[in-house]
Design a protein around this motif. Sequence first.
Motif, short mmCIF file in Angstrom:
data_model
loop_
_atom_site.label_atom_id
_atom_site.label_comp_id
_atom_site.label_asym_id
_atom_site.label_seq_id
_atom_site.Cartn_x
_atom_site.Cartn_y
_atom_site.Cartn_z
N MET A 17 11.60 -13.53 -10.92
CA MET A 17 11.79 -13.40 -9.48
C MET A 17 13.23 -13.70 -9.13
N PRO A 18 13.83 -12.97 -8.19
CA PRO A 18 15.16 -13.34 -7.69
C PRO A 18 15.11 -14.72 -7.04
N TRP A 19 16.17 -15.49 -7.19
CA TRP A 19 16.13 -16.85 -6.70
C TRP A 19 15.95 -16.92 -5.19
N ARG A 20 16.44 -15.94 -4.46
CA ARG A 20 16.26 -15.96 -3.00
C ARG A 20 14.79 -15.78 -2.62
N ASP A 21 14.04 -15.00 -3.40
CA ASP A 21 12.61 -14.87 -3.16
C ASP A 21 11.89 -16.19 -3.43
N VAL A 22 12.32 -16.87 -4.48
CA VAL A 22 11.75 -18.18 -4.78
C VAL A 22 12.04 -19.15 -3.63
N LEU A 23 13.27 -19.13 -3.13
CA LEU A 23 13.65 -20.00 -2.02
C LEU A 23 12.77 -19.75 -0.80
N HIS A 24 12.57 -18.50 -0.44
CA HIS A 24 11.76 -18.18 0.74
C HIS A 24 10.33 -18.69 0.58
N ARG A 25 9.78 -18.57 -0.60
CA ARG A 25 8.43 -19.09 -0.84
C ARG A 25 8.38 -20.60 -0.67
N LEU A 26 9.37 -21.28 -1.22
CA LEU A 26 9.39 -22.74 -1.16
C LEU A 26 9.56 -23.24 0.26
N GLU A 67 10.60 -26.32 -20.27
CA GLU A 67 11.81 -27.12 -20.14
C GLU A 67 12.78 -26.40 -19.22
N PRO A 68 12.89 -26.86 -17.96
CA PRO A 68 13.69 -26.13 -16.98
C PRO A 68 15.19 -26.13 -17.24
N LEU A 69 15.71 -27.14 -17.93
CA LEU A 69 17.15 -27.21 -18.09
C LEU A 69 17.69 -26.22 -19.12
N THR A 70 16.83 -25.54 -19.85
CA THR A 70 17.32 -24.45 -20.68
C THR A 70 17.77 -23.27 -19.82
N GLN A 71 17.43 -23.29 -18.52
CA GLN A 71 17.82 -22.25 -17.58
C GLN A 71 18.67 -22.80 -16.44
N GLN A 72 19.27 -23.96 -16.63
CA GLN A 72 19.86 -24.67 -15.49
C GLN A 72 21.02 -23.94 -14.83
N ASP A 73 21.82 -23.19 -15.59
CA ASP A 73 22.92 -22.45 -14.96
C ASP A 73 22.41 -21.50 -13.89
N ARG A 74 21.26 -20.89 -14.15
CA ARG A 74 20.70 -19.91 -13.21
C ARG A 74 20.02 -20.58 -12.02
N LEU A 75 19.79 -21.88 -12.13
CA LEU A 75 19.09 -22.60 -11.06
C LEU A 75 20.03 -23.17 -10.00
N VAL A 76 21.32 -23.21 -10.29
CA VAL A 76 22.27 -23.85 -9.36
C VAL A 76 22.22 -23.24 -7.96
N PRO A 77 22.24 -21.91 -7.79
CA PRO A 77 22.18 -21.38 -6.41
C PRO A 77 20.91 -21.78 -5.67
N LEU A 78 19.78 -21.79 -6.36
CA LEU A 78 18.52 -22.18 -5.73
C LEU A 78 18.56 -23.64 -5.30
N VAL A 79 19.00 -24.51 -6.20
CA VAL A 79 19.03 -25.94 -5.87
C VAL A 79 19.99 -26.21 -4.72
N ARG A 80 21.15 -25.57 -4.73
CA ARG A 80 22.10 -25.76 -3.62
C ARG A 80 21.48 -25.33 -2.29
N ALA A 81 20.81 -24.20 -2.29
CA ALA A 81 20.20 -23.70 -1.06
C ALA A 81 19.09 -24.63 -0.59
N LEU A 82 18.32 -25.18 -1.50
CA LEU A 82 17.26 -26.11 -1.12
C LEU A 82 17.83 -27.38 -0.51
N VAL A 83 18.86 -27.92 -1.13
CA VAL A 83 19.48 -29.13 -0.60
C VAL A 83 20.10 -28.85 0.76
#
Length: 222
Positions: free
Chosen positions: A54-63, A77-93
Amino acid sequence: MQGEGPSLGRRCAFVRLGGCNLSCRWCDTPYTWDWRGVGDTGVAYDPKVELHAMPWRDVLHRLVAYRVGLVVISGGEPLTQQDRLVPLVRALVDSGHGVEFETNGTVAPIPELTGLARFTVSPKLAHSGDRRSRRLVPAALAAFAAVPGTAFKFVCRTPADLDEVAAVVDGYGTEPVWIMPEGRTGDEVHRTLGELGDAVIARGWNLTTRLHVSVWGDRRGK
């Protein structure tokens, strides 16, 4: 609901990612990584069925639509994908959410995340079935220990496991410590919690149950 650790009992939304660099035999989410049936259940899951990109923006909207204050990012293990998670985490914060990672502690967090999220690190003991060099990575554990607010959660089956936990704590500085009973049913969790409780308190550590198992057993969420 977060059923474990320092945030136990809080309403939250989960992001559960696929793939893991360990293969804990008693893992309660084998459908995120066990494609060969190596776990205790012996079931081989199909990644084509279990994993959905899923695109991270779609994940954000669901959350955001869940209207909860806490988002827990887990796995696998989520940190094996952590580089790709930065935009989502920033948007959530930025939208006012607290973000917590559940991680096995073998992959050090990148600086882009350490200032945004909290980490609950669960170093694995010998009963996980993985060799020590895979499950305990000194550089990664040291990196987590240096991040303010990190908690270390150990899954234990018997009071004898607490000596192994103490060796990890003494060797790597993994504090504060939370001890959690292993178990897939409420009865198992309750029994092991009773066996561990006095010894955990005597060592000056924290104790956590698995509240979601007590309420829903091993039924998967939707």
